[in-house]
Design an enzyme around this catalytic site. Structure first.
Site, PDB file in Angstrom:
ATOM      1  CG  HIS A  62      -1.709   1.196   1.485  1.00  0.00           C
ATOM      2  ND1 HIS A  62      -3.055   1.292   1.188  1.00  0.00           N
ATOM      3  CD2 HIS A  62      -1.363   2.395   2.011  1.00  0.00           C
ATOM      4  CE1 HIS A  62      -3.486   2.495   1.523  1.00  0.00           C
ATOM      5  NE2 HIS A  62      -2.482   3.188   2.035  1.00  0.00           N
ATOM      6  CD  GLU A  63       1.734   3.475   3.789  1.00  0.00           C
ATOM      7  OE1 GLU A  63       1.822   4.511   3.116  1.00  0.00           O
ATOM      8  OE2 GLU A  63       0.805   3.302   4.608  1.00  0.00           O
ATOM      9  CD  GLU A  75      -4.731   6.649   1.764  1.00  0.00           C
ATOM     10  OE1 GLU A  75      -4.408   5.456   1.904  1.00  0.00           O
ATOM     11  OE2 GLU A  75      -3.939   7.590   1.954  1.00  0.00           O
ATOM     12  CG  HIS A  98       0.105   5.901  -0.708  1.00  0.00           C
ATOM     13  ND1 HIS A  98      -1.052   6.367  -1.290  1.00  0.00           N
ATOM     14  CD2 HIS A  98      -0.228   5.507   0.547  1.00  0.00           C
ATOM     15  CE1 HIS A  98      -2.051   6.246  -0.417  1.00  0.00           C
ATOM     16  NE2 HIS A  98      -1.589   5.729   0.691  1.00  0.00           N
ATOM     17  CG  ASP A 115      -6.734   0.416   0.577  1.00  0.00           C
ATOM     18  OD1 ASP A 115      -5.685   0.457   1.248  1.00  0.00           O
ATOM     19  OD2 ASP A 115      -7.814   0.917   0.967  1.00  0.00           O
TER      20      ASP A 115
HETATM   21 ZN   LIG Z   1      -2.460   5.217   2.468  1.00  0.00          ZN
END
Ligand SMILES: [Zn+2]
Length: 685
Positions: free
Chosen positions: A521-522, A582, A525, A586
């Site tokens: 996830h990070e 986000e 980003h 995800d």
């Molecule tokens: Zn996030």
């Protein structure tokens, strides 16, 4: 959390603290997590091909009502409670250890905590520790005096009128400049002042009552308190109407307006920024990013045309609202009644030690963090986490190399950016130096304001200096993680590198589904619709070809449509625009984690089933169980209005409904009710 982190840093938000929990250990009927998956949580009567969130978490949700002092309760909160227990021990020990050398971190956190626990003194003092501060406000006689007082409050981390903070220049990430930001509101977002639905009107009505009640606690007569509250509400409404929405602010270019001080002064005739900066202690402001010029124009107009009496009322409100939770019980309770109950739905105030602990973490986070890692994070855990991150990075690299919808030029830049991502794990290499902070305010509230001022001063010193890339934006025991596009880094504190997310005793499938999906996830980003606008060096600079950008946006639009279609509560839909970044992370995170797991299994014999589940099934179960959560309706509404993250259920169902790998793991092909139609299925990585 550090206010500058609210800007662009893409935080995971696992444990929404705010109001903290009481230990409901007895009622938590959940299996020991030695083997990773919590099989007792699974609602076997639900079809995994249908509502997988309910399938993975149904029993847990039934058995784990939200504690009365909480707005929500989930996997992140359970871990947060465990971390709190460790920190509690540390603080109790430190508070008793009066022989620790003066100036040592043990002494400082011990003194801070002890003052916060001294209930008798806090109750006896009431609001008197702030007398000097209120007298300063009362003594204002002109606009320059008002400016000085705003600067004084800003220095203590109280933010009337607008916000000030030093931050990396979006377009030159090597240096720190001043940011002037919209702010000055008491409700969680500008929309709370402008929405016309019944719920919003009701919250505004309650807010006005709350502000009036606070003035009464300060000694104002009821009629005066009500008039003061109206003044505050009118002023905040004006500020809110000229504020940008959260969605508008997601565009980094829309909040980037670099100016000289002469240009900033021109926005606000009669309000001298030279005076304000001098009061703050900034000798040479240099470049200033006025993030929202329209807001600053309006604030400037208000600062020079509204009566000083109105401003004094507004500043009194700002002071008491920012400090109420550190004062005697009438203030604490009234603050909780509105912020905890009306906004968050919590029923009870949490116990004192937890509140003081959170304040200590906020004020002296990296001092407390040092004591925490000694007890809660081993070098072995760090090594294994580093390995996992390397494997996730390798999986994303494979995907970028194989991607069929980007050009070679964009691919090259994307790889460069991925390779440049800095990984921080566990705790800072270099701890923050607290030697300049004296914990000697006498009272809890003054210690707290001193800590705020120390932090402010620390940040102020960075202006015009080269950037320090070793800094951390959240504290070590925090159950969270983040990607910072300006530093192009991913950060995982020791607080989240614990079961159930990261479990040294569990098999790979569980760790890839848990912390692996968080790491993914990070990482992704850096390539979501916002993060992708920053380059490998953290500069806001477009490195996409026009055509690739178009392809990206059409994929992002599918995500927006998908999530806007979800109803979070009653008739309230998720805001697909606000949550886009986000949601993309995800989906990308889960995909990359899955590929990394497959990579780790290559060339090895198939792992045996555990608890009756294959490795792939355990991967998806671990992922879904990491998001199990019960939330009060009030907190869901608050989340939809202010939070760029979707509610937990959709953080699970959203990605899964796009993933053929999930359908095949559970034999759901062609018969899953959550599957997106082929044409609408989102595939970015
Ligand atoms: Zn996030």
């Amino acid at each position: 959390m550090n206010p500058r982190l609210l800007l662009l840093t893409l935080i995971l938000l696992l444990a929404m603290n705010g109001t903290s929990a009481s230990l409901l250990a007895q009622s938590q009927r959940s299996q020991p997590r030695g083997r990773g998956i919590d099989a007792s949580s699974i609602a076997t009567t639900v079809q995994p091909c249908g509502d997988f969130y309910q399938y993975a978490n149904g029993h847990w949700m039934e058995w784990n009502p939200i504690p009365p002092d909480r707005s929500s309760w989930g996997a992140g909160s359970e871990l947060y409670e465990k971390n709190l227990a460790v920190l509690h021990e540390i603080l109790e020990d430190a508070a008793k250890n009066t022989t620790a050398p003066k100036g040592s971190i043990t002494r400082k956190v011990g003194d801070f905590y002890r003052a916060g626990m001294d209930e008798a003194r806090i109750e006896a003092e009431g609001v008197t520790p702030l007398n000097k501060e209120f007298a300063r406000i009362a003594a204002i006689t002109d606009v320059p005096g008002l400016q000085d007082e705003i600067a004084h409050l800003h220095r203590m981390n109280i933010t009337p009128a607008y916000g000030f903070f030093p931050y990396q220049d979006f377009k030159d990430s090597t240096r720190i400049i001043i940011y002037i930001f919209q702010g000055g509101l008491g409700l969680p977002d500008r929309d709370y002042y402008t929405n016309e639905d019944d719920k919003s009107k009701e919250i505004r009505k309650q807010y006005v009552e709350h502000v009036a009640k606070m003035f009464e606690l300060l000694g104002d007569k009821a009629a005066q308190a009500a008039a003061n509250s109206k003044t505050v509400m009118d002023m905040e409404t004006r500020l809110a109407r000229s504020s940008m929405t959260q969605v508008e602010q997601r565009d980094p270019n829309a909040i980037y307006h670099k100016m000289t001080i002469t240009e900033v002064n021109a926005l606000t005739p009669g309000y001298s920024w030279n005076r304000y900066f001098a009061s703050l202690g900034v000798a040479d402001p240099g470049d200033i990013n006025v993030a929202q010029p329209e807001f600053i124009k309006e604030a400037g107009k208000m600062l020079t045309t509204l009566s000083l009496d109105d401003w004094k009322t507004y500043l009194r409100w700002n002071l008491i609202s920012a400090t109420a939770s550190k004062l005697s019980s009438p203030f604490v309770n009234e603050k909780f009644r509105f912020n905890g109950t009306v906004l968050g739905g919590a029923k009870e105030l949490s116990v004192r030690w937890k509140r003081v602990l959170e304040a200590t973490d906020q004020g002296l986070g990296e001092a407390l963090g040092q004591l925490y890692v000694e007890r809660a994070f081993s070098p072995e855990a760090k090594t294994r986490a580093q390995q996992l991150v390397a494997n996730l990075k390798a999986a994303l690299r494979d995907r970028l190399l194989a991607l069929d919808w980007i050009s070679e030029a964009t691919r090259k830049q994307a790889l460069r950016k991925l390779d440049a991502i800095v990984v921080k794990i566990g705790y800072p290499d270099k701890w923050r130096d607290y030697s300049g902070l004296a914990v000697d305010g006498g009272s809890y509230v003054m210690n707290d304001l001193q800590a705020g001022e120390f932090e402010f001063e620390r940040n102020l010193k960075k202006i015009g200096k080269p950037i320090d890339r070793s800094e951390w934006g959240i504290t070590t025991p925090t159950v969270d993680a983040y990607y910072n596009p300006n530093l192009n880094e991913i950060v995982f504190p020791a607080g989240i590198l614990q079961p159930p997310f990261f479990n040294a005793q569990a098999d790979d499938a569980v760790n890839y589904g848990g912390i692996g999906s968080v790491i993914g996830h990070e990482l992704t980003h850096g390539f979501d619709d916002q993060g992708r606008q920053f380059d490998a060096d953290g500069n806001l600079k477009n490195w996409w070809t026009a055509e690739d950008e178009k392809s990206y946006n059409s994929r992002a639009e599918l995500i927006e449509k998908q999530y806007s279609g979800y109803i979070a509560i009653d008739m309230l839909h998720i805001n697909g625009k606000l949550t886009m970044g986000e949601n993309i992370a995800d989906l990308g995170g889960l995909k990359i984690a899955y590929l990394a797991l497959q990579k780790s299994l290559e060339g090895k014999p198939r792992p045996p089933k555990i608890d009756g589940y294959t490795a792939e099934q355990r991967f998806f179960l671990a992922f879904a169980q990491g998001w199990r959560r019960n939330a009060r309706p009030e907190s869901v509404r608050l989340q939809i209005a202010t939070d760029p993250h979707s509610p937990a259920r959709f953080r699970v169902l959203g990605p899964l409904s796009n993933m053929p790998e999930f359908f095949s793991a559970f034999g759901c092909e062609g018969r899953s009710s959550i599957a997106r139609p082929e044409a609408l299925r989102v595939k970015i990585w």
